[in-house]
Design a protein around this motif. Structure first.
Motif, PDB file in Angstrom:
ATOM      1  N   GLY A 175       0.786  -1.227   0.000  1.00  0.00           N
ATOM      2  CA  GLY A 175       0.000   0.000   0.000  1.00  0.00           C
ATOM      3  C   GLY A 175       0.813   1.271   0.000  1.00  0.00           C
ATOM      4  O   GLY A 175       0.255   2.380   0.003  1.00  0.00           O
ATOM      5  N   HIS A 176       2.139   1.151  -0.006  1.00  0.00           N
ATOM      6  CA  HIS A 176       2.985   2.344  -0.091  1.00  0.00           C
ATOM      7  C   HIS A 176       3.096   2.797  -1.551  1.00  0.00           C
ATOM      8  O   HIS A 176       2.947   1.996  -2.483  1.00  0.00           O
ATOM      9  N   SER A 177       3.349   4.075  -1.743  1.00  0.00           N
ATOM     10  CA  SER A 177       3.510   4.623  -3.098  1.00  0.00           C
ATOM     11  C   SER A 177       4.991   4.584  -3.467  1.00  0.00           C
ATOM     12  O   SER A 177       5.814   5.208  -2.794  1.00  0.00           O
ATOM     13  N   VAL A 178       5.316   3.843  -4.524  1.00  0.00           N
ATOM     14  CA  VAL A 178       6.710   3.559  -4.861  1.00  0.00           C
ATOM     15  C   VAL A 178       7.090   4.188  -6.198  1.00  0.00           C
ATOM     16  O   VAL A 178       6.372   4.032  -7.199  1.00  0.00           O
ATOM     17  N   THR A 179       8.223   4.872  -6.207  1.00  0.00           N
ATOM     18  CA  THR A 179       8.811   5.406  -7.437  1.00  0.00           C
ATOM     19  C   THR A 179      10.186   4.783  -7.608  1.00  0.00           C
ATOM     20  O   THR A 179      11.008   4.824  -6.694  1.00  0.00           O
ATOM     21  N   VAL A 180      10.425   4.207  -8.778  1.00  0.00           N
ATOM     22  CA  VAL A 180      11.701   3.558  -9.079  1.00  0.00           C
ATOM     23  C   VAL A 180      12.488   4.428 -10.054  1.00  0.00           C
ATOM     24  O   VAL A 180      11.979   4.804 -11.113  1.00  0.00           O
ATOM     25  N   TYR A 181      13.735   4.735  -9.674  1.00  0.00           N
ATOM     26  CA  TYR A 181      14.613   5.531 -10.529  1.00  0.00           C
ATOM     27  C   TYR A 181      15.651   4.612 -11.186  1.00  0.00           C
ATOM     28  O   TYR A 181      16.286   3.791 -10.515  1.00  0.00           O
ATOM     29  N   GLU A 182      15.807   4.744 -12.497  1.00  0.00           N
ATOM     30  CA  GLU A 182      16.751   3.924 -13.260  1.00  0.00           C
ATOM     31  C   GLU A 182      17.590   4.825 -14.161  1.00  0.00           C
ATOM     32  O   GLU A 182      17.041   5.643 -14.899  1.00  0.00           O
ATOM     33  N   LYS A 183      18.916   4.682 -14.079  1.00  0.00           N
ATOM     34  CA  LYS A 183      19.775   5.570 -14.866  1.00  0.00           C
ATOM     35  C   LYS A 183      19.802   5.204 -16.353  1.00  0.00           C
ATOM     36  O   LYS A 183      20.069   6.066 -17.201  1.00  0.00           O
ATOM     37  N   ASP A 184      19.538   3.929 -16.693  1.00  0.00           N
ATOM     38  CA  ASP A 184      19.474   3.553 -18.102  1.00  0.00           C
ATOM     39  C   ASP A 184      18.138   3.955 -18.697  1.00  0.00           C
ATOM     40  O   ASP A 184      17.220   4.371 -17.983  1.00  0.00           O
ATOM     41  N   ASP A 185      18.020   3.763 -20.007  1.00  0.00           N
ATOM     42  CA  ASP A 185      16.802   4.186 -20.693  1.00  0.00           C
ATOM     43  C   ASP A 185      15.671   3.182 -20.565  1.00  0.00           C
ATOM     44  O   ASP A 185      14.542   3.461 -20.969  1.00  0.00           O
ATOM     45  N   ARG A 186      15.978   2.001 -19.993  1.00  0.00           N
ATOM     46  CA  ARG A 186      14.953   0.978 -19.842  1.00  0.00           C
ATOM     47  C   ARG A 186      15.051   0.328 -18.474  1.00  0.00           C
ATOM     48  O   ARG A 186      16.119   0.278 -17.870  1.00  0.00           O
ATOM     49  N   VAL A 187      13.953  -0.209 -18.022  1.00  0.00           N
ATOM     50  CA  VAL A 187      13.872  -0.868 -16.719  1.00  0.00           C
ATOM     51  C   VAL A 187      14.502  -2.262 -16.792  1.00  0.00           C
ATOM     52  O   VAL A 187      14.425  -2.931 -17.815  1.00  0.00           O
ATOM     53  N   GLY A 188      15.124  -2.696 -15.700  1.00  0.00           N
ATOM     54  CA  GLY A 188      15.596  -4.071 -15.629  1.00  0.00           C
ATOM     55  C   GLY A 188      17.018  -4.240 -15.142  1.00  0.00           C
ATOM     56  O   GLY A 188      17.408  -5.339 -14.763  1.00  0.00           O
ATOM     57  N   GLY A 189      17.822  -3.167 -15.187  1.00  0.00           N
ATOM     58  CA  GLY A 189      19.207  -3.304 -14.762  1.00  0.00           C
ATOM     59  C   GLY A 189      19.930  -4.343 -15.597  1.00  0.00           C
ATOM     60  O   GLY A 189      19.788  -4.379 -16.828  1.00  0.00           O
ATOM     61  N   LEU A 190      20.678  -5.245 -14.937  1.00  0.00           N
ATOM     62  CA  LEU A 190      21.409  -6.272 -15.682  1.00  0.00           C
ATOM     63  C   LEU A 190      20.474  -7.315 -16.300  1.00  0.00           C
ATOM     64  O   LEU A 190      20.888  -8.048 -17.200  1.00  0.00           O
ATOM     65  N   LEU A 191      19.224  -7.392 -15.837  1.00  0.00           N
ATOM     66  CA  LEU A 191      18.257  -8.245 -16.517  1.00  0.00           C
ATOM     67  C   LEU A 191      18.060  -7.771 -17.953  1.00  0.00           C
ATOM     68  O   LEU A 191      17.938  -8.579 -18.883  1.00  0.00           O
ATOM     69  N   MET A 192      18.028  -6.450 -18.129  1.00  0.00           N
ATOM     70  CA  MET A 192      17.829  -5.876 -19.453  1.00  0.00           C
ATOM     71  C   MET A 192      19.109  -5.850 -20.262  1.00  0.00           C
ATOM     72  O   MET A 192      19.161  -6.326 -21.402  1.00  0.00           O
ATOM     73  N   TYR A 193      20.184  -5.324 -19.685  1.00  0.00           N
ATOM     74  CA  TYR A 193      21.378  -5.055 -20.478  1.00  0.00           C
ATOM     75  C   TYR A 193      22.581  -5.941 -20.149  1.00  0.00           C
ATOM     76  O   TYR A 193      23.605  -5.846 -20.805  1.00  0.00           O
ATOM     77  N   GLY A 194      22.478  -6.805 -19.151  1.00  0.00           N
ATOM     78  CA  GLY A 194      23.601  -7.676 -18.831  1.00  0.00           C
ATOM     79  C   GLY A 194      23.407  -9.105 -19.279  1.00  0.00           C
ATOM     80  O   GLY A 194      24.367  -9.823 -19.532  1.00  0.00           O
ATOM     81  N   ILE A 195      22.144  -9.548 -19.377  1.00  0.00           N
ATOM     82  CA  ILE A 195      21.819 -10.913 -19.791  1.00  0.00           C
ATOM     83  C   ILE A 195      21.354 -10.876 -21.241  1.00  0.00           C
ATOM     84  O   ILE A 195      20.440 -10.127 -21.573  1.00  0.00           O
ATOM     85  N   PRO A 196      21.957 -11.674 -22.126  1.00  0.00           N
ATOM     86  CA  PRO A 196      21.594 -11.618 -23.553  1.00  0.00           C
ATOM     87  C   PRO A 196      20.149 -12.007 -23.815  1.00  0.00           C
ATOM     88  O   PRO A 196      19.519 -12.728 -23.027  1.00  0.00           O
ATOM     89  N   ASN A 197      19.641 -11.554 -24.947  1.00  0.00           N
ATOM     90  CA  ASN A 197      18.242 -11.767 -25.295  1.00  0.00           C
ATOM     91  C   ASN A 197      17.898 -13.244 -25.442  1.00  0.00           C
ATOM     92  O   ASN A 197      16.794 -13.669 -25.102  1.00  0.00           O
ATOM     93  N   MET A 198      18.844 -14.070 -25.940  1.00  0.00           N
ATOM     94  CA  MET A 198      18.534 -15.489 -26.145  1.00  0.00           C
ATOM     95  C   MET A 198      18.403 -16.237 -24.826  1.00  0.00           C
ATOM     96  O   MET A 198      17.880 -17.355 -24.772  1.00  0.00           O
ATOM     97  N   LYS A 199      18.853 -15.633 -23.745  1.00  0.00           N
ATOM     98  CA  LYS A 199      18.743 -16.228 -22.417  1.00  0.00           C
ATOM     99  C   LYS A 199      17.537 -15.662 -21.657  1.00  0.00           C
ATOM    100  O   LYS A 199      16.908 -16.370 -20.871  1.00  0.00           O
ATOM    101  N   LEU A 200      17.232 -14.397 -21.913  1.00  0.00           N
ATOM    102  CA  LEU A 200      16.085 -13.729 -21.294  1.00  0.00           C
ATOM    103  C   LEU A 200      15.561 -12.690 -22.272  1.00  0.00           C
ATOM    104  O   LEU A 200      16.101 -11.596 -22.368  1.00  0.00           O
ATOM    105  N   GLN A 201      14.511 -13.069 -23.021  1.00  0.00           N
ATOM    106  CA  GLN A 201      13.967 -12.148 -24.014  1.00  0.00           C
ATOM    107  C   GLN A 201      13.417 -10.903 -23.325  1.00  0.00           C
ATOM    108  O   GLN A 201      12.729 -11.001 -22.296  1.00  0.00           O
ATOM    109  N   LYS A 202      13.706  -9.762 -23.905  1.00  0.00           N
ATOM    110  CA  LYS A 202      13.417  -8.497 -23.226  1.00  0.00           C
ATOM    111  C   LYS A 202      11.927  -8.189 -23.129  1.00  0.00           C
ATOM    112  O   LYS A 202      11.506  -7.412 -22.273  1.00  0.00           O
ATOM    113  N   GLU A 203      11.128  -8.829 -23.966  1.00  0.00           N
ATOM    114  CA  GLU A 203       9.686  -8.659 -23.838  1.00  0.00           C
ATOM    115  C   GLU A 203       9.180  -9.149 -22.481  1.00  0.00           C
ATOM    116  O   GLU A 203       8.175  -8.660 -21.970  1.00  0.00           O
TER     117      GLU A 203
END
Length: 500
Positions: A175-203
């Motif tokens: 029930g708390h109001s949460v705002t997440v700040y990310e320095k990259d242009d997309r959400v996910g951290g290393l999930l998005m940009y550290g793990i290749p797409n064939m291992k974890l599709q970005k969709e």
């Protein structure tokens, strides 16, 4: 749980992978899922063992086996076998925020502790988990759970990797109001940009982001906290702040002069450049995800190059698979440690983590393309050979441990052609500027200090930390576990108690 005689009637059946020849043509995920009937059979192999070590996360000789999230594995295996998928998913989601991530990239600590694995092959827990969550999305079970009552408390989460997402998910549902700040242009951290797409599709990440947004979480991307917005401002705006910025300081290679030599990169920068090029070219929207439409020089290319990768872990393996998809001329993976045995040693009994040789998808592909395992063990790079700033080769040397100290083996030098050198030697803590801006103390491992390893409040009032920034470089499943535990501590701070 499961069928009482299932483990005697059925053998373990893993999901088939597309052939190396076919799968290296794209950056798509390449596992072929079992039929629903076969998946139920696999779930029926769960033994009703009485003491389910799979969910224990027990630490033995410094290594953990069993799920850090303490997933209720026998319960949902039983429900899968019975075809009660929605109920099975509800039991999984009770302890795990993002099974679609761990079901793809977790090394399955649960399976290493499976009692069935002492007499037969272990239960396919990892694939059962992925089946459940994907079935949930497919059947519409994964609906937004919007809190009926808001607490009036506001929390800022810095970093949107698995730890930050877990903190945000837990606190938002509270029930708390949460705002997440990310320095990259997309959400996910290393999930998005550290793990290749064939291992974890970005969709998969985008799908989860949309679900969390529909539940009330606010994501602010391309905001570098500590630079674009100062800590003092966030501390005024929010009732609590959680630092989940990861351990993104890559370990350097002593022999490499990265400033004055072209062709040497950290693995994380190499992998990130490929994913950004795929996204930038619009390839994620296509059936076959390739780099064919990516702009020239928009990413670090391994095409037609002799590649040397320093590091034998998961990131090094991801680099091998990515380089092969680029069309590299050759690839060599250098590992400082000795080659593990192919079977458990007597001194490494169950349920300890099995210290045995693992040949991952990248190495499988290198064997399929080049005819041999790319890994060279007990080796390090002694010298980088360059001319006029251009990388030409690396000189390696064999190493061994002598009284706990790593020493070179005389007369074992070798020269390997190298046009591209990728350093995947791990990380040495967090990037310090965020920690300094908030004034939180750092440990001698360059992680954010807390009074106790199992606590998450820092030396600065209302500032907490979780994930790799707190524990050091680790697994996605540990980041999620830390995020959940940290969220409970934040909730107690905000409300004076917690029912999480």
């Amino acid at each position: 749980m499961g069928k009482s005689t299932g483990f005697m009637e059925y053998k373990r059946v893993d999901e088939n992978s597309a052939s190396v020849k076919d799968r290296i043509k794209t950056f798509n995920e390449f596992h072929r899922h079992l039929s629903e009937e076969d998946r139920r059979q696999q779930a029926s192999r769960c033994m009703d063992c009485g003491v389910p070590m799979c969910q224990s996360a027990i630490k033995l000789k410094g290594m953990v086996t069993g799920c850090p999230l303490h997933n209720l594995i026998p319960e949902w295996n039983d429900e899968i076998y019975k075809g009660h998928y929605e109920h099975a998913l509800s039991r999984l989601l009770k302890t795990s925020n993002f099974p679609e991530f761990t079901g793809r990239v977790c090394p399955a600590l649960c399976e290493k502790a499976c009692i069935c694995g002492t007499v037969e092959d272990s239960v396919t827990i990892h694939n059962n988990e992925l089946f459940l969550i994907e079935k949930g999305f497919e059947e519409g079970y994964m609906k937004p759970r919007i809190p009926l009552v808001r607490s009036g408390k506001k929390v800022a989460v810095i970093g949107s990797g698995p730890a930050g997402l877990a903190v945000a998910d837990q606190l938002n549902h509270r029930g708390h109001s949460v705002t997440v700040y990310e320095k990259d242009d997309r959400v996910g951290g290393l999930l998005m940009y550290g793990i290749p797409n064939m291992k974890l599709q970005k969709e998969v990440i985008i799908r989860r982001q949309k679900l969390m947004e529909s539940e009330g979480v606010v994501f602010k991307t391309s905001v570098d906290v500590g630079k674009d917005i100062k800590a003092s401002e966030l501390l005024k705006q929010f009732d609590a702040v959680v630092l989940c910025c990861g351990a993104k300081n890559p370990r350097p290679l002593a022999a490499a002069d990265m400033k004055n030599t072209n062709g040497i990169y950290y693995a994380v920068d190499f992998l990130k450049s490929t994913t950004k090029a795929i996204i930038g070219s619009g390839a994620l929207l296509q059936d076959k995800v390739t780099l064919s439409s990516a702009k020239e020089n928009s990413y670090i290319s391994a095409k037609d190059k002799n590649v040397v990768i320093v590091g034998g872990g998961d990131t090094g393996n991801d680099c091998v698979g990515t380089c092969i998809r680029h069309g590299c001329k050759s690839v060599t993976q250098i590992e400082m440690m000795p080659c593990p045995p192919t079977v458990r040693a007597a001194s490494n009994p169950w349920p300890e983590w099995p210290k045995v040789l693992k040949t991952d998808y990248g190495q499988e592909e290198a064997i399929g393309v080049f005819g041999s395992d790319p890994r060279i063990y007990e080796t390090t790079i002694k010298e980088v050979i360059a001319k006029n700033g251009k990388l030409l080769a690396v000189k390696t040397v064999k190493v061994k441990f002598d009284n706990g100290k790593l020493v070179e083996v005389p007369g074992t030098e070798n020269t390997i052609k190298c046009d591209l050198l990728l350093i995947a030697a791990g990380f040495i803590g967090c990037q310090e500027y965020v920690a300094k801006d908030f004034g939180v103390a750092l440990s001698n491992r360059n992680t954010v200090s807390t009074a106790d390893p199992d606590l998450y409040n820092t030396n600065v009032k209302k500032v907490f930390t979780a994930g790799d920034m707190h524990r050091g470089q680790s697994l996605v499943v540990w980041a999620i576990a830390e995020g959940r535990a940290c969220a409970k501590e934040v909730d107690e701070y905000l409300m004076g108690y917690s029912n999480m």
